[in-house]
Design a protein around this motif. Structure first.
Motif, short mmCIF file in Angstrom:
data_model
loop_
_atom_site.label_atom_id
_atom_site.label_comp_id
_atom_site.label_asym_id
_atom_site.label_seq_id
_atom_site.Cartn_x
_atom_site.Cartn_y
_atom_site.Cartn_z
N GLY A 299 31.60 0.48 -17.44
CA GLY A 299 32.26 1.39 -16.52
C GLY A 299 33.71 1.61 -16.81
O GLY A 299 34.48 1.95 -15.91
N LYS A 300 34.14 1.44 -18.03
CA LYS A 300 35.55 1.54 -18.39
C LYS A 300 35.86 2.92 -18.94
O LYS A 300 35.55 3.22 -20.09
CB LYS A 300 35.91 0.48 -19.42
CG LYS A 300 35.67 -0.95 -18.95
CD LYS A 300 35.88 -1.94 -20.07
CE LYS A 300 35.58 -3.36 -19.62
NZ LYS A 300 35.70 -4.33 -20.74
N ALA A 301 36.48 3.76 -18.14
CA ALA A 301 36.89 5.09 -18.59
C ALA A 301 38.31 5.02 -19.13
O ALA A 301 39.16 4.29 -18.62
CB ALA A 301 36.81 6.08 -17.44
N ILE A 302 38.58 5.79 -20.18
CA ILE A 302 39.89 5.81 -20.83
C ILE A 302 40.39 7.25 -20.89
O ILE A 302 39.63 8.17 -21.22
CB ILE A 302 39.82 5.24 -22.26
CG1 ILE A 302 39.47 3.75 -22.23
CG2 ILE A 302 41.13 5.46 -23.01
CD1 ILE A 302 40.55 2.86 -21.64
N THR A 303 41.68 7.45 -20.59
CA THR A 303 42.32 8.75 -20.77
C THR A 303 43.44 8.61 -21.79
O THR A 303 44.32 7.76 -21.64
CB THR A 303 42.89 9.28 -19.45
OG1 THR A 303 41.83 9.45 -18.51
CG2 THR A 303 43.60 10.61 -19.66
N MET A 304 43.38 9.42 -22.82
CA MET A 304 44.39 9.40 -23.86
C MET A 304 45.20 10.68 -23.82
O MET A 304 44.65 11.77 -23.63
CB MET A 304 43.75 9.25 -25.24
CG MET A 304 44.76 9.07 -26.36
SD MET A 304 44.00 9.06 -28.00
CE MET A 304 43.76 10.80 -28.25
N GLY A 305 46.51 10.56 -24.01
CA GLY A 305 47.38 11.72 -24.09
C GLY A 305 47.80 11.98 -25.52
O GLY A 305 47.98 11.04 -26.31
N THR A 306 47.93 13.25 -25.86
CA THR A 306 48.36 13.62 -27.21
C THR A 306 49.12 14.93 -27.17
O THR A 306 48.94 15.75 -26.26
CB THR A 306 47.14 13.77 -28.16
OG1 THR A 306 47.59 14.15 -29.45
CG2 THR A 306 46.18 14.83 -27.64
N SER A 307 49.98 15.13 -28.15
CA SER A 307 50.63 16.43 -28.33
C SER A 307 50.14 17.10 -29.61
O SER A 307 50.73 18.05 -30.10
CB SER A 307 52.16 16.28 -28.36
OG SER A 307 52.56 15.44 -29.42
#
Length: 535
Positions: A37-45
């Motif tokens: 149940g581990k959701a990850i959000t990654m940010g990028t440009s």
């Protein structure tokens, strides 16, 4: 590899032969792993838009495609040699690298349940070459004369010329396998209809239409996946930010859990310092990068056509000071076109010229009967430090009064590219993002027929002998001697001067795990390795 902002017209070749057999983990284990149940959000440009593998050729698109599509081969973590992915085994047959044979794993499926067979592999390669999108990766497949399926599980590539770099090209999204029952043979498929066989599948897009910037992409595990990846999360969201400061603010607020290598290096260095002193709960993971920077010369220019002028410039540059004083040690000095961490790397420029030897530079100019100060214009377009990088190089070249340098910026990237293409500049700062970690990819694009940066220099021994010979060496380590010779010729003639190699900095919240396992010179960010700790 091209960034979306710095799309280069031609990209090079790289690759290694892989004949190892990779075992298949169970589908259940591969998809579920320890995600819990581990959701990850990654940010990028790393901005992008079109995601069809036949038309996608920027770092932002490849970031997603490497995790949603399989190729015959892939680059494992920290590897310089491709290993089987959808293939069970691959090998060159014959004495020279002109025929390549792959056997697929049994039971492969796309996320829609359709079987993945040799027919799909053939269709995918032929489709990319046929569409030949001007912004796509078809150029990486130019050595492929034909490709044929033998039954459901065997594929044979017939090459027009020897190309030992083909395995590495196939390990990139240029070799992504698409479903022939879904993708049209002669046009690009819209993003919302994409179907792959990688560890993730596309679940949703937010604020996106083809040709416009992504706002957010959500990926979920592909329960039809058959491969070696063990997912440490059960959802992976990628959010896009126009500017690096906006990305850092999102990380601070907790809007994203982790960033890719999109933070400004100096910002990452400050976070790293704060981490070490206990001022922040953010963590910074530092690793190798395949991103290099060089000073290119227009060797057709009346001043720079004199090799002595170029050699004197090489003797005056101080890379260590540049890395220390301008980039806060977020880059490392580079003394050859092939960077550290890639097979075939040398220190040819250090061996030949050292770091800022004014007496040597003065003697070179005198021996070549060059009047001083040499008047030179240095042009730049984009830099992480603004004008500081170019101004520092100007100061170094002017040491001892041997050069008189004028610095100018061409802010518009398209105009800058047009300028070097038309030989309007004397000296200019350029960056290179490799498609894959092979020495050929750092040399052939730069040096053959004047190179993509149009410096006007070509050495027949390199372009007609050493580069072609290197492409015949399926055992890439056996080609190292030839690539070392190329780098020495470049150091002697100085059509360009390698300056530095960027380091990669990935920032994350303290609870994020697994980033360190996917930071390397392959340029492959493996979403499945990223998870959350139990605290």
């Amino acid at each position: 590899m091209k960034t979306s902002a710095e799309r280069l017209a031609v990209l090079g070749c790289a690759g290694l032969v892989a004949v190892t057999v990779a075992g298949c983990g169970s589908v259940t284990d591969a998809v579920k792993g320890d995600s819990g149940g581990k959701a990850i959000t990654m940010g990028t440009s790393q901005l992008t838009s079109t995601l069809d593998p036949a038309a996608a050729y920027d770092s932002g698109a490849w970031l997603l495609l490497r995790n949603t599509f399989q190729s015959l081969l892939t680059f494992p973590a920290a590897a310089s040699t491709p290993a089987p992915d959808s293939a069970q085994s691959c090998e060159f047959t014959g004495s020279e690298a002109t025929e390549y044979h792959c056997t697929l794993r049994p039971g492969l499926k796309f996320s829609n349940g359709h079987p993945l067979t040799a027919e799909d592999v053939v269709f995918s390669i032929q489709r990319t070459k046929k569409i030949n999108d001007p912004n796509g990766p078809a150029g990486l497949l130019s050595s492929v004369k034909s490709v044929e399926a033998k039954g459901d599980n065997e594929v044979v590539f017939h090459l027009a010329t020897p190309d030992a770099t083909l395995p590495a090209k196939l390990a990139t999204p240029a070799g992504a396998i698409v479903d022939h029952q879904v993708f049209p043979a002669d046009k690009v498929l819209s993003n919302d209809k994409l179907v792959g066989s990688g560890p993730y599948r596309f679940d949703s897009f937010e604020n996106m239409t083809d040709g416009k910037q992504l706002g957010k992409v959500v990926l979920v595990p592909n329960d039809k996946y058959s491969g070696d990846a063990k997912l440490q999360n059960d959802k992976f969201t990628v959010k896009y930010y126009d500017k690096a400061p906006d990305l850092k603010a999102a990380l601070d607020k907790g809007d994203v859990d982790v960033t890719d290598n999109s933070l400004e290096p100096n910002t990452a260095a400050q976070v790293q310092s704060d981490q070490q002193s206990g001022k922040t709960d953010l963590q910074v993971i530092e690793g190798d990068s395949n991103d290099t920077r060089s000073l290119a010369f227009n060797t057709k220019d009346p001043v720079l056509s004199n090799v002595g002028v170029r050699q004197a410039a090489a003797a005056l540059l101080d890379r260590k000071a540049l890395a220390r004083d301008v980039f806060a040690r977020t880059v490392q000095p580079l003394y050859a076109l092939v960077p550290a961490g890639v097979t075939g790397h040398t220190t040819s420029f250090f061996d030949r010229w050292g770091d800022q030897d004014v007496a040597k530079a003065k003697k070179i100019l005198a021996d070549n009967k060059v009047q001083t100060p040499v008047k030179l214009t240095l042009t730049w377009s984009r830099s992480r430090t603004g004008s500081v990088e170019a101004d520092t190089i100007k100061k170094q070249l002017e040491t001892g009064g041997l050069f008189q340098v004028t610095v100018q910026q061409e802010a518009d990237w398209g105009a800058f590219k047009k300028g070097w293409t038309e030989n309007k500049y004397q000296a200019y700062l350029i960056g290179w993002f490799a498609d894959y970690p092979d020495p050929d990819n750092y040399l052939a694009p730069m040096l053959v027929d004047g190179g993509i940066f149009h410096d006007g220099w070509d050495d027949p021994k390199i372009s007609q002998k050493l580069i072609p010979e290197g492409l015949k060496q399926a055992d890439r380590s056996a080609a190292s001697a030839g690539y070392a010779q190329i780098q020495q010729i470049v150091a002697d003639n100085v059509p360009m001067i390698p300056l530095y190699q960027n380091k990669a900095f990935y920032a994350a919240r303290s609870y994020v795990t697994g980033v360190e396992s996917t930071v390397d010179t392959t340029g492959f960010f493996r979403f499945w390795d990223i998870g959350r700790n139990s605290k």
